[in-house]
Scaffold this active site. Structure first.
Site, PDB file in Angstrom:
ATOM      1  N   SER A 113      27.715 -57.546  45.160  1.00  0.00           N
ATOM      2  CA  SER A 113      26.577 -57.279  46.029  1.00  0.00           C
ATOM      3  C   SER A 113      26.533 -58.296  47.152  1.00  0.00           C
ATOM      4  O   SER A 113      26.423 -59.501  46.916  1.00  0.00           O
ATOM      5  CB  SER A 113      25.271 -57.363  45.222  1.00  0.00           C
ATOM      6  OG  SER A 113      24.189 -57.501  46.122  1.00  0.00           O
ATOM      7  N   ASP A 122      23.147 -52.653  37.721  1.00  0.00           N
ATOM      8  CA  ASP A 122      22.878 -53.569  38.840  1.00  0.00           C
ATOM      9  C   ASP A 122      21.761 -54.534  38.479  1.00  0.00           C
ATOM     10  O   ASP A 122      20.623 -54.117  38.251  1.00  0.00           O
ATOM     11  CB  ASP A 122      22.483 -52.723  40.064  1.00  0.00           C
ATOM     12  CG  ASP A 122      22.242 -53.557  41.318  1.00  0.00           C
ATOM     13  OD1 ASP A 122      22.480 -54.779  41.299  1.00  0.00           O
ATOM     14  OD2 ASP A 122      21.815 -52.951  42.324  1.00  0.00           O
ATOM     15  N   MET A 167      16.890 -49.135  48.893  1.00  0.00           N
ATOM     16  CA  MET A 167      15.567 -49.450  48.333  1.00  0.00           C
ATOM     17  C   MET A 167      14.592 -49.309  49.485  1.00  0.00           C
ATOM     18  O   MET A 167      14.064 -50.296  50.023  1.00  0.00           O
ATOM     19  CB  MET A 167      15.587 -50.877  47.758  1.00  0.00           C
ATOM     20  CG  MET A 167      16.389 -50.967  46.468  1.00  0.00           C
ATOM     21  SD  MET A 167      16.935 -52.641  46.070  1.00  0.00           S
ATOM     22  CE  MET A 167      18.442 -52.721  47.033  1.00  0.00           C
ATOM     23  N   MET A 224      19.069 -49.922  37.098  1.00  0.00           N
ATOM     24  CA  MET A 224      18.683 -51.285  37.453  1.00  0.00           C
ATOM     25  C   MET A 224      18.420 -52.062  36.169  1.00  0.00           C
ATOM     26  O   MET A 224      17.655 -51.612  35.307  1.00  0.00           O
ATOM     27  CB  MET A 224      17.401 -51.290  38.292  1.00  0.00           C
ATOM     28  CG  MET A 224      17.510 -50.688  39.675  1.00  0.00           C
ATOM     29  SD  MET A 224      18.805 -51.397  40.702  1.00  0.00           S
ATOM     30  CE  MET A 224      18.268 -53.112  40.825  1.00  0.00           C
ATOM     31  N   HIS A 272      23.015 -48.971  48.418  1.00  0.00           N
ATOM     32  CA  HIS A 272      21.885 -48.861  47.488  1.00  0.00           C
ATOM     33  C   HIS A 272      20.608 -48.934  48.317  1.00  0.00           C
ATOM     34  O   HIS A 272      20.221 -49.992  48.786  1.00  0.00           O
ATOM     35  CB  HIS A 272      21.984 -50.013  46.467  1.00  0.00           C
ATOM     36  CG  HIS A 272      20.811 -50.131  45.556  1.00  0.00           C
ATOM     37  ND1 HIS A 272      20.614 -51.221  44.729  1.00  0.00           N
ATOM     38  CD2 HIS A 272      19.771 -49.295  45.307  1.00  0.00           C
ATOM     39  CE1 HIS A 272      19.507 -51.060  44.037  1.00  0.00           C
ATOM     40  NE2 HIS A 272      18.968 -49.896  44.376  1.00  0.00           N
ATOM     41  N   MET A 330      16.928 -53.046  51.842  1.00  0.00           N
ATOM     42  CA  MET A 330      15.522 -53.230  51.446  1.00  0.00           C
ATOM     43  C   MET A 330      14.642 -53.187  52.688  1.00  0.00           C
ATOM     44  O   MET A 330      15.010 -53.731  53.736  1.00  0.00           O
ATOM     45  CB  MET A 330      15.354 -54.581  50.749  1.00  0.00           C
ATOM     46  CG  MET A 330      16.271 -54.768  49.557  1.00  0.00           C
ATOM     47  SD  MET A 330      15.901 -56.293  48.701  1.00  0.00           S
ATOM     48  CE  MET A 330      17.274 -56.345  47.527  1.00  0.00           C
ATOM     49  N   ASP A 356      22.981 -53.682  49.678  1.00  0.00           N
ATOM     50  CA  ASP A 356      21.572 -53.523  49.304  1.00  0.00           C
ATOM     51  C   ASP A 356      20.672 -53.408  50.528  1.00  0.00           C
ATOM     52  O   ASP A 356      20.576 -54.348  51.325  1.00  0.00           O
ATOM     53  CB  ASP A 356      21.121 -54.726  48.465  1.00  0.00           C
ATOM     54  CG  ASP A 356      21.685 -54.676  47.061  1.00  0.00           C
ATOM     55  OD1 ASP A 356      21.481 -53.651  46.377  1.00  0.00           O
ATOM     56  OD2 ASP A 356      22.340 -55.660  46.651  1.00  0.00           O
ATOM     57  N   HIS A 416      28.991 -53.536  47.336  1.00  0.00           N
ATOM     58  CA  HIS A 416      27.632 -53.041  47.091  1.00  0.00           C
ATOM     59  C   HIS A 416      26.713 -53.575  48.201  1.00  0.00           C
ATOM     60  O   HIS A 416      26.659 -54.776  48.458  1.00  0.00           O
ATOM     61  CB  HIS A 416      27.152 -53.518  45.718  1.00  0.00           C
ATOM     62  CG  HIS A 416      25.823 -52.966  45.309  1.00  0.00           C
ATOM     63  ND1 HIS A 416      25.668 -51.679  44.819  1.00  0.00           N
ATOM     64  CD2 HIS A 416      24.590 -53.522  45.316  1.00  0.00           C
ATOM     65  CE1 HIS A 416      24.384 -51.484  44.531  1.00  0.00           C
ATOM     66  NE2 HIS A 416      23.707 -52.582  44.835  1.00  0.00           N
TER      67      HIS A 416
HETATM   68  C1  DX5 Z   1      18.519 -56.165  43.510  1.00  0.00           C
HETATM   69  C2  DX5 Z   1      19.811 -55.641  44.089  1.00  0.00           C
HETATM   70  C3  DX5 Z   1      21.034 -56.123  43.389  1.00  0.00           C
HETATM   71  C4  DX5 Z   1      21.202 -57.622  43.453  1.00  0.00           C
HETATM   72  C5  DX5 Z   1      21.981 -58.058  42.274  1.00  0.00           C
HETATM   73  O1  DX5 Z   1      17.451 -55.439  44.027  1.00  0.00           O
HETATM   74  O2  DX5 Z   1      19.833 -54.228  44.027  1.00  0.00           O
HETATM   75  O3  DX5 Z   1      22.177 -55.472  43.882  1.00  0.00           O
HETATM   76  O4  DX5 Z   1      21.856 -58.060  44.607  1.00  0.00           O
HETATM   77  O5  DX5 Z   1      22.068 -59.454  42.314  1.00  0.00           O
HETATM   78  P1  DX5 Z   1      22.441 -60.279  41.018  1.00  0.00           P
HETATM   79  O6  DX5 Z   1      23.795 -59.836  40.558  1.00  0.00           O
HETATM   80  O7  DX5 Z   1      22.406 -61.686  41.513  1.00  0.00           O
HETATM   81  O8  DX5 Z   1      21.383 -59.997  39.983  1.00  0.00           O
HETATM   82 ZN    ZN Z   2      21.731 -53.154  44.412  1.00  0.00          ZN
END
Ligand code: DX5
Ligand code: ZN
Length: 232
Positions: free
Chosen positions: A11, A182, A71, A140, A69, A40, A38, A36
């Site tokens: 990620s 994840d 969010m 998750m 991903h 947000m 993310d 990956h």
């Molecule tokens: C959290 C993200 C994850 C996050 C995982 O909302 O979707 O992808 O980056 O990070 P680690 O592996 O540090 O838990």
């Molecule tokens: Zn993620």
């Protein structure tokens, strides 16, 4: 459960945002399979990260699949933008879409693999009527929004339940569906996560928090193989 058909997806959330292109190249050179990504929006989750422009900027740095991903809420408007920016896989949280079935179709219509993301308290029943539209299911193992949180142990039970649903679907002639996990995935828990049925592993802080990405990824692969032996 098949062996070696697994993927490690670092990620970027824990990468150095000032050097993202280089981080992408380094982590893929170190043996990672996917990136990956993310997204947000400070609305669906209380954090704000990166969008389609950054996806487009890292795209020339690797041929590896970019696993977006989302969010974000709402979901649909951003999908064509990510497809155009070079995303290969797009997953979203079904509660964030007014019409999850339509959103899955929209992702596939734009040439990407589509998937649903399940928060720790989101029931797996959201899968049941859209199995034919899923390429991937993401569980998750932390609440979304931040890297570096601890793995929620109950995810292991939920992974087994998701594995059963997917195996039943595939043994009845359904298409392949990947099972991704994840949050809080580390070298010291990835074996049991594999044994519970996951085949695609997101890890942010565990990889980018160490100086030697290759060493972490090799250790993860060794533990994944150990988890497969446990399960078989
Ligand atoms: C959290 C993200 C994850 C996050 C995982 O909302 O979707 O992808 O980056 O990070 P680690 O592996 O540090 O838990
Ligand atoms: Zn993620």
């Amino acid at each position: 459960m098949s062996t070696s058909n697994t993927r490690i997806a670092p990620s970027l959330l824990s990468a150095d945002f000032a050097r993202l292109g280089e981080e992408v190249r380094n982590v893929i050179d170190a043996g990672a399979d996917w990136i990956h990504f993310d997204v947000m929006d400070n609305h669906y989750v209380p954090n704000l990260t990166i969008g389609p422009m950054v996806c487009e900027a890292i795209r020339p740095h690797t041929k590896a699949p970019i696993d977006v991903h989302l969010m974000v809420e709402p979901v649909d408007d951003i999908i064509p933008q990510f497809a155009k920016a070079g995303a290969d896989v797009i997953t979203f949280h079904p509660e964030a879409s007014r019409h999850p079935d339509r959103t899955l179709s929209l992702i596939r219509d734009h040439g990407c693999k589509a998937g649903l993301v399940f928060n720790p308290a989101t029931p797996l029943q959201w899968m049941d009527y859209v199995m034919d539209k899923l390429d991937i299911v993401l569980l998750m193992s932390v609440n979304p929004g931040f890297g570096g949180q601890s793995f929620i142990p109950n995810t292991l039970t939920k992974l087994k339940q998701a594995r059963e649903k997917i195996d039943a679907w595939q043994s009845n002639g359904g298409q392949a569906i990947l099972l991704e996990v994840d949050g809080g995935v580390k070298v010291n828990n990835i074996a049991e996560i594999r044994a519970a049925g996951a085949d695609t592993f997101v890890a942010g802080s565990a990889i980018f928090g160490q100086p030697d990405y290759r060493q972490v990824i090799e250790n993860m692969r060794r533990e994944i193989a150990r988890g497969e032996q446990q399960a078989s």
